[in-house]
Design an enzyme around this catalytic site. Structure first.
Site, PDB file in Angstrom:
ATOM      1  N   TYR A 141       0.812  -1.211   0.000  1.00  0.00           N
ATOM      2  CA  TYR A 141       0.000   0.000   0.000  1.00  0.00           C
ATOM      3  C   TYR A 141       0.853   1.271   0.000  1.00  0.00           C
ATOM      4  O   TYR A 141       0.436   2.298  -0.525  1.00  0.00           O
ATOM      5  CB  TYR A 141      -0.914   0.031   1.229  1.00  0.00           C
ATOM      6  CG  TYR A 141      -2.207  -0.715   1.066  1.00  0.00           C
ATOM      7  CD1 TYR A 141      -2.223  -2.089   0.899  1.00  0.00           C
ATOM      8  CD2 TYR A 141      -3.425  -0.037   1.081  1.00  0.00           C
ATOM      9  CE1 TYR A 141      -3.414  -2.774   0.767  1.00  0.00           C
ATOM     10  CE2 TYR A 141      -4.627  -0.718   0.949  1.00  0.00           C
ATOM     11  CZ  TYR A 141      -4.617  -2.091   0.794  1.00  0.00           C
ATOM     12  OH  TYR A 141      -5.804  -2.752   0.656  1.00  0.00           O
ATOM     13  N   LYS A 191       3.612 -15.327   3.518  1.00  0.00           N
ATOM     14  CA  LYS A 191       3.910 -16.128   2.325  1.00  0.00           C
ATOM     15  C   LYS A 191       5.420 -16.357   2.339  1.00  0.00           C
ATOM     16  O   LYS A 191       6.146 -16.013   1.385  1.00  0.00           O
ATOM     17  CB  LYS A 191       3.422 -15.377   1.070  1.00  0.00           C
ATOM     18  CG  LYS A 191       3.485 -16.179  -0.207  1.00  0.00           C
ATOM     19  CD  LYS A 191       2.447 -17.293  -0.295  1.00  0.00           C
ATOM     20  CE  LYS A 191       2.672 -18.116  -1.557  1.00  0.00           C
ATOM     21  NZ  LYS A 191       1.852 -19.338  -1.608  1.00  0.00           N
ATOM     22  N   ASP A 223      -2.313 -18.526   1.462  1.00  0.00           N
ATOM     23  CA  ASP A 223      -3.236 -19.318   0.623  1.00  0.00           C
ATOM     24  C   ASP A 223      -3.934 -20.392   1.460  1.00  0.00           C
ATOM     25  O   ASP A 223      -5.157 -20.584   1.372  1.00  0.00           O
ATOM     26  CB  ASP A 223      -2.521 -19.916  -0.603  1.00  0.00           C
ATOM     27  CG  ASP A 223      -1.210 -20.606  -0.269  1.00  0.00           C
ATOM     28  OD1 ASP A 223      -0.767 -20.554   0.898  1.00  0.00           O
ATOM     29  OD2 ASP A 223      -0.612 -21.221  -1.187  1.00  0.00           O
ATOM     30  N   ASP A 247      -6.305  -7.122   4.177  1.00  0.00           N
ATOM     31  CA  ASP A 247      -7.413  -6.541   3.422  1.00  0.00           C
ATOM     32  C   ASP A 247      -8.244  -7.654   2.791  1.00  0.00           C
ATOM     33  O   ASP A 247      -9.469  -7.692   2.901  1.00  0.00           O
ATOM     34  CB  ASP A 247      -6.857  -5.612   2.329  1.00  0.00           C
ATOM     35  CG  ASP A 247      -7.961  -5.016   1.480  1.00  0.00           C
ATOM     36  OD1 ASP A 247      -8.949  -4.538   2.056  1.00  0.00           O
ATOM     37  OD2 ASP A 247      -7.832  -5.048   0.235  1.00  0.00           O
ATOM     38  N   ASP A 251     -12.240  -9.409   4.197  1.00  0.00           N
ATOM     39  CA  ASP A 251     -13.475  -9.518   3.401  1.00  0.00           C
ATOM     40  C   ASP A 251     -13.927 -10.973   3.325  1.00  0.00           C
ATOM     41  O   ASP A 251     -15.122 -11.277   3.405  1.00  0.00           O
ATOM     42  CB  ASP A 251     -13.271  -8.976   1.972  1.00  0.00           C
ATOM     43  CG  ASP A 251     -13.555  -7.482   1.863  1.00  0.00           C
ATOM     44  OD1 ASP A 251     -13.314  -6.763   2.856  1.00  0.00           O
ATOM     45  OD2 ASP A 251     -14.013  -7.040   0.789  1.00  0.00           O
TER      46      ASP A 251
HETATM   47  C1  IPM Z   1     -10.478  -1.558   3.669  1.00  0.00           C
HETATM   48  C2  IPM Z   1     -10.681  -0.978   2.290  1.00  0.00           C
HETATM   49  C3  IPM Z   1      -9.568   0.022   1.991  1.00  0.00           C
HETATM   50  C4  IPM Z   1      -8.256  -0.750   2.028  1.00  0.00           C
HETATM   51  C5  IPM Z   1      -9.735   0.790   0.665  1.00  0.00           C
HETATM   52  C6  IPM Z   1     -11.049   1.530   0.620  1.00  0.00           C
HETATM   53  C7  IPM Z   1      -8.596   1.723   0.421  1.00  0.00           C
HETATM   54  O1  IPM Z   1     -10.768  -1.986   1.350  1.00  0.00           O
HETATM   55  O2  IPM Z   1     -10.432  -0.773   4.641  1.00  0.00           O
HETATM   56  O3  IPM Z   1     -10.409  -2.780   3.790  1.00  0.00           O
HETATM   57  O4  IPM Z   1      -7.863  -1.353   1.029  1.00  0.00           O
HETATM   58  O5  IPM Z   1      -7.597  -0.725   3.081  1.00  0.00           O
HETATM   59 MG    MG Z   2     -10.842  -3.936   2.183  1.00  0.00          MG
END
Ligand code: IPM
Ligand code: MG
Length: 369
Positions: A141, A191, A223, A247, A251
């Site tokens: 990032y 990894k 993975d 990240d 999710d």
């Molecule tokens: C998160 C989001 C952010 C990230 C984006 C919106 C920049 O996906 O907070 O998980 O990648 O950190």
């Molecule tokens: Mg995210």
């Protein structure tokens, strides 16, 4: 308790969900006689529209001089074609870095009454409770050099994954400390079979673990971790990982809870803490009043816990959420045809406020005896 809170609703459903989180915090403040001062500022797409930049100076200054920042979400499709550094997301990334918030805590909780809202089988997710600790200021990032070279005959793009020992160590300490108050287990995800950054990550985390003999440490490749998360989520307690892996895995882990709309986050370690739901701005449902506010409300609970150090109040908000879910109230993202109480954003907020009032009344009655 006096707190200055900068509210950054951002874009899309960010506006709707932060409004509910602020309502909850106001109720807590009124009941317990705390003074929470809220001021709103622009960030992301709406800031670009108004000021030509996703993180205006006034917003940044306000955040730096507040005790906490409560953010909704950033991002809007109309800015998809902008270069990375001008997009709404860049505002959020610059803010995280300016605050110095290097540890991002994302609790993933399978609420009993939502176990059958997950696309995973209820018996797989039931009872799962994971704390993802995501490194937030390093890795791909922020690593330099980065860029796109557009030549006439060939184009090349590059990013740099980079970690210092200090960056790894400080976030590892947050994970181990958190584990002490939980089931005392840290799974570090990397990894290391391919990446040098991961080799250093693994070495450093293993060394930090020596300072926490009560905590059991194990390592997983990212993975394999992705698979274990959905196969046996209960095997995880604290999951520690670098920025991009965190990240992606958070999710994925949201599936355990039933919806990404449930996930809250706290970004701590810097001068000012930042609280935001994990979900994005969801332009497809923005403005319709149907977004799930529980991720934002749970983020407000984390603010009470980590910045205000009001543990009881944080638990009361979480208990209120639990009761609302137990009673069958759900936003659409959690609809699996089991509940008749499909509700809008504000209605869920109101239900949480009512439950919270009940919990607080009970506590007052108890203290009066
Ligand atoms: C998160 C989001 C952010 C990230 C984006 C919106 C920049 O996906 O907070 O998980 O990648 O950190
Ligand atoms: Mg995210």
């Amino acid at each position: 308790m006096k707190l200055k809170i900068a509210v950054l609703p951002g874009d899309g459903i960010g506006l709707e969900v932060t409004a509910e989180a602020v309502r909850v915090l106001n109720t807590v403040a009124e009941t317990y006689d705390h003074e929470f001062e809220f001021k709103e500022y622009l960030v992301g797409g709406r800031a670009i529209k108004e000021f030509g930049t996703p993180l205006p100076r006034a917003t940044l200054d306000a955040c730096l001089t507040s005790n906490a920042v409560l953010l909704g979400a950033v991002g809007a499709p109309e800015y998809d074609s902008l270069i990375q550094s001008e997009r709404p997301e860049a505002g959020l990334l610059t803010l995280r870095r300016a605050l110095g918030a290097y540890a991002n805590l994302r609790p993933v909780i399978s609420y009993e009454s939502l176990a059958d809202c997950s696309p995973l089988r209820a018996e797989v997710v039931s009872g799962a409770s994971i704390l993802i600790v995501r490194e937030l200021l390093g890795g791909l990032y922020f690593g330099e050099p980065r860029g796109i070279n557009r030549g006439a005959s060939s184009q090349v793009a590059f990013n740099t994954m980079r970690y210092t020992v200090e960056e790894i160590e400080r976030v590892a300490r947050v994970a181990f400390t958190a584990a002490l108050a939980r089931r005392r287990r840290v799974t570090s995800v990397d990894k290391a079979n391919v990446l040098e950054t991961s080799q250093l990550w693994r070495e450093t985390v293993t060394r930090v673990a020596l300072d926490y003999p009560e905590v059991t440490l194990d390592h997983l490749y990212v993975d394999a971790c992705a698979m274990h998360l959905v196969m046996n989520p209960r095997r995880f307690d604290v999951l520690l990982t670098e920025n991009l892996f965190g990240d992606i895995l958070s999710d994925e882990a949201a599936v355990i809870t039933g919806s990404l709309g449930m996930l809250a986050s706290a970004s701590i370690g810097g001068g000012t803490d930042l609280y935001e739901p994990v979900h994005g701005s969801a332009p497809d449902i923005a403005g319709q009043g149907i977004a799930n506010p529980l991720g934002a409300i749970a983020s407000a609970a984390l603010l009470l816990r980590y910045t205000a150090r009001l543990e009881q109040e944080a638990r009361d908000v979480e208990e209120a959420m639990r009761r609302v879910l137990d009673a069958g109230y759900r936003t659409r993202d959690l609809d699996r045809g089991h509940s008749e109480l499909i509700s809008g954003t504000a209605e869920i907020g109101t239900q949480v406020l009512e439950s919270l009032a009940e919990i607080l009344d009970m506590r007052h009655a108890y203290h009066a005896v």
